[in-house]
Motif scaffolding. Structure first.
Motif, PDB file in Angstrom:
ATOM      1  N   SER A 299      32.694  42.022  20.002  1.00 25.78           N
ATOM      2  CA  SER A 299      31.704  40.995  19.901  1.00 25.78           C
ATOM      3  C   SER A 299      30.701  40.959  21.159  1.00 25.78           C
ATOM      4  O   SER A 299      29.514  41.066  20.968  1.00 25.78           O
ATOM      5  CB  SER A 299      32.128  39.548  19.541  1.00 25.78           C
ATOM      6  N   GLY A 300      31.117  40.969  22.454  1.00 21.20           N
ATOM      7  CA  GLY A 300      30.689  40.647  23.487  1.00 21.20           C
ATOM      8  C   GLY A 300      29.675  42.254  23.646  1.00 21.20           C
ATOM      9  O   GLY A 300      28.659  42.170  23.944  1.00 21.20           O
ATOM     10  N   PHE A 301      30.474  43.373  23.437  1.00 20.72           N
ATOM     11  CA  PHE A 301      29.783  44.559  23.602  1.00 20.72           C
ATOM     12  C   PHE A 301      28.743  44.859  22.826  1.00 20.72           C
ATOM     13  O   PHE A 301      27.591  45.348  23.053  1.00 20.72           O
ATOM     14  CB  PHE A 301      30.668  45.596  23.335  1.00 20.72           C
ATOM     15  N   ASN A 302      28.852  44.272  21.462  1.00 22.68           N
ATOM     16  CA  ASN A 302      27.631  44.456  20.604  1.00 22.68           C
ATOM     17  C   ASN A 302      26.511  43.536  20.682  1.00 22.68           C
ATOM     18  O   ASN A 302      25.324  44.030  20.668  1.00 22.68           O
ATOM     19  CB  ASN A 302      28.271  44.371  19.127  1.00 22.68           C
ATOM     20  N   PHE A 303      26.746  42.514  21.058  1.00 23.64           N
ATOM     21  CA  PHE A 303      25.691  41.368  21.715  1.00 23.64           C
ATOM     22  C   PHE A 303      25.100  42.293  22.849  1.00 23.64           C
ATOM     23  O   PHE A 303      23.738  42.129  22.996  1.00 23.64           O
ATOM     24  CB  PHE A 303      26.500  40.279  22.370  1.00 23.64           C
ATOM     25  N   MET A 304      25.844  42.814  23.847  1.00 21.11           N
ATOM     26  CA  MET A 304      25.150  43.656  25.066  1.00 21.11           C
ATOM     27  C   MET A 304      24.217  44.682  24.297  1.00 21.11           C
ATOM     28  O   MET A 304      23.004  44.521  25.196  1.00 21.11           O
ATOM     29  CB  MET A 304      26.165  44.048  25.913  1.00 21.11           C
ATOM     30  N   LEU A 424      29.701  42.485  13.297  1.00 18.19           N
ATOM     31  CA  LEU A 424      29.262  41.396  12.337  1.00 18.19           C
ATOM     32  C   LEU A 424      29.161  40.057  13.077  1.00 18.19           C
ATOM     33  O   LEU A 424      27.992  39.469  13.116  1.00 18.19           O
ATOM     34  CB  LEU A 424      30.651  41.355  11.390  1.00 18.19           C
ATOM     35  N   CYS A 425      30.005  39.833  14.136  1.00 20.75           N
ATOM     36  CA  CYS A 425      29.880  38.849  14.991  1.00 20.75           C
ATOM     37  C   CYS A 425      28.218  38.865  15.743  1.00 20.75           C
ATOM     38  O   CYS A 425      27.568  37.814  16.011  1.00 20.75           O
ATOM     39  CB  CYS A 425      30.811  38.534  15.896  1.00 20.75           C
ATOM     40  N   SER A 426      27.871  40.070  16.090  1.00 20.48           N
ATOM     41  CA  SER A 426      26.805  39.916  17.124  1.00 20.48           C
ATOM     42  C   SER A 426      25.601  39.961  16.088  1.00 20.48           C
ATOM     43  O   SER A 426      24.574  40.224  16.643  1.00 20.48           O
ATOM     44  CB  SER A 426      26.701  41.329  17.739  1.00 20.48           C
ATOM     45  N   SER A 427      25.734  40.242  14.844  1.00 19.69           N
ATOM     46  CA  SER A 427      24.250  40.102  13.947  1.00 19.69           C
ATOM     47  C   SER A 427      23.765  39.016  14.193  1.00 19.69           C
ATOM     48  O   SER A 427      22.459  38.819  13.539  1.00 19.69           O
ATOM     49  CB  SER A 427      24.783  40.350  12.529  1.00 19.69           C
TER      50      SER A 427
END
Length: 512
Positions: A299-304, A424-427
């Motif tokens: 989740s953190g990586f996709n937010f990044m 999904l979390c970072s969407s």
């Protein structure tokens, strides 16, 4: 790490079910800092040339291993191509279907939301029935759906096809990563992981080029790009048909077949197809906490990645008033930095440590936020290059980092599903940035200060990823054998299994 008696084969990469007593928890957190570093005795096994030359480990791959890597890399590259084909044509799609840009982006959101479903379906199929035909089926579905996207006539049809597309696309990361890394030599896994992950940046560069060449010059517009994108995967399918299963998967199935035969001989009842096998139950008991951690990490990586990429073209064109050519150059330079960072960081993670290098990348990335977001002259190209070098350098470690922490028998499932659940979390990243941006409106009243908004967002994300990585585990160098988490007593080890594992592979086939 609990010591193993001399009568047992030592396995330093063994993972056991989590315990939550005070002694275990305290010991775990005490080891978070010292475990960041690669032991000196391990580093002494490598020459200076092996450490400082990232091309050296690539020479260890034979032709068969290179072929598996390229097939996996191409699948992952085209996953990115198909995804960004929509992102680059949001305005064109809005004009075609007479909808707002915000409504069209629901097609992107649906893909992100349904990817987890695809990761679950194709991950299970890959681990149970093999990488080869699951890969082929996955790409075949993407071909059909991408052609279908080019023929849709209404907005509802577009959303329906993109929903199915999200399921098909979601299965490709874990499957392609397993194909590329299954048989990779241990010393080359880091650099190969970095190369593999940057297939996504390479896919973005390709779709930018073909967008200019096809969409802008075809009477069919964006539809022509979608039809074109269905062509190259046919080549990938034919190539994969000519290859066998990976050696790691063949060995896994042979060991499972041998175990099943023993159970039959001993009269142990077989599980029904709808029941969890003993291996699955053991994996759940052992890896449930690890899986949750991987989802939080991803989740953190996709937010990044989304936080540094999605609104950056808008920052360049709307706030800095860059023309299309200048904006394309800056975005291309950023992706070149991404590919360079993934390649270098993936290699050095073997010698520096997976977690430590991610932490270093977050610290350097935080220091580069200002030139990336606030420089308005040509120096912004350098800021974009080096920030994406840090972001995607961290990402280059992820395929092998997840693979080493996943249960060996369910590697494609766990790596793919944790990645897609994190996606999904970072969407919500665009929504979060829009909420922050409401506090920093521009003078035109229609847009917000993208520089400040993205700088604040990325600062928080870098801090989050750094903290999660520091507190998390690492299983660097772990093998992919399904017996990795087993302890075998030498004095009582089963004779059949011992003779089976000592035989050459072609004789192992005869045993089964």
């Amino acid at each position: 790490m609990t010591s193993i008696q001399s009568s047992v084969i030592e396995n330093k990469h063994i993972i056991r079910p989590p315990k939550f007593d005070s002694f275990t928890v305290k010991r775990y957190f005490k080891t978070r800092f010292p475990s960041l570093f690669v032991p000196k005795e391990e580093l002494d096994q490598y020459t200076r040339q092996e450490i400082w030359n990232p091309f050296k480990p690539l020479l260890e791959l034979n032709r068969r291993q290179w072929t598996f890597f390229i097939v996996g890399f191409l699948g992952w590259t085209w996953d990115a191509f198909d995804f960004f084909a929509v992102s680059l044509n949001v305005a064109n799609l809005a004009e075609t279907f007479d909808r707002s840009v915000k409504q069209i982006t629901w097609g992107i959101t649906l893909v992100l939301m349904l990817r987890s479903v695809g990761a679950l379906i194709f991950g299970v199929l890959s681990d149970r029935y093999g990488r080869k035909y699951t890969y082929i089926i996955n790409l075949a579905l993407l071909i059909v759906l991408q052609i279908g996207c080019g023929f849709v006539q209404t907005f509802k049809q577009f959303l329906a096809v993109r929903s199915l597309f999200g399921i098909a696309m979601g299965g490709l990361f874990g499957l392609a990563a397993a194909t590329a890394l299954d048989d990779c030599p241990k010393s080359a896994r880091g650099v190969v992981s970095g190369l593999f992950q940057q297939g996504y940046a390479f896919g973005y560069l390709l779709v930018v080029c073909f967008q200019r060449a096809i969409t802008d010059n075809s009477p069919h517009g964006w539809r022509a790009l979608f039809w074109f994108s269905a062509g190259p995967p046919v080549i990938f399918i034919v190539w994969r048909l000519l290859l066998p299963e990976t050696d790691a998967y063949i060995l896994q199935t042979e060991k499972l077949a041998l175990e099943k035969r023993r159970m039959v001989e001993q009269g142990i009842p077989q599980k029904k197809f709808y029941q969890f096998s003993d291996h699955a139950l053991k994996a759940i008991r052992t890896y449930w906490l690890m899986f949750i951690y991987c989802v939080v990490l991803m989740s953190g990586f996709n937010f990044m990645s989304h936080g540094s990429q999605d609104l950056y073209p808008t920052l360049l064109t709307v706030q800095l008033k860059f023309g299309s050519d200048r904006s394309t150059v800056t975005n291309s330079v950023a992706n070149l930095g991404a590919m360079f960072g993934g390649f270098v960081a993936g290699h050095f993670s073997t010698f520096v440590g997976r977690r430590l290098l991610i932490i270093i990348g977050c610290i350097l990335g935080g220091a580069l936020i200002y030139p990336w977001a606030f420089v308005t002259n040509s120096g912004i190209n350098a800021g974009a290059f080096f920030l994406q070098m840090c972001v995607q350098g961290c990402w280059g470690i992820i395929p092998i980092h997840l693979s080493e922490m996943a249960p060996p028998q369910y590697r494609a499932l766990i790596t793919g599903l944790s990645y897609q659940l994190g996606n999904l979390c970072s969407s919500a990243s665009s929504t979060i940035e829009a909420t922050i941006g409401e506090r920093f409106p521009l003078d035109d009243g229609e847009h917000y200060d993208y520089s400040k908004t993205m700088a604040i967002f990325m600062g928080c994300v870098f801090a989050f990823v750094l903290t999660v990585t520091f507190l998390g585990p690492e299983n660097r160098g772990a093998n992919f054998d399904i017996d990795r988490d087993e302890e075998f007593d030498v004095a009582h080890k089963d004779d059949d299994l011992e003779s089976y594992e000592s035989k050459p592979q072609h004789q192992q086939h005869e045993t089964v």
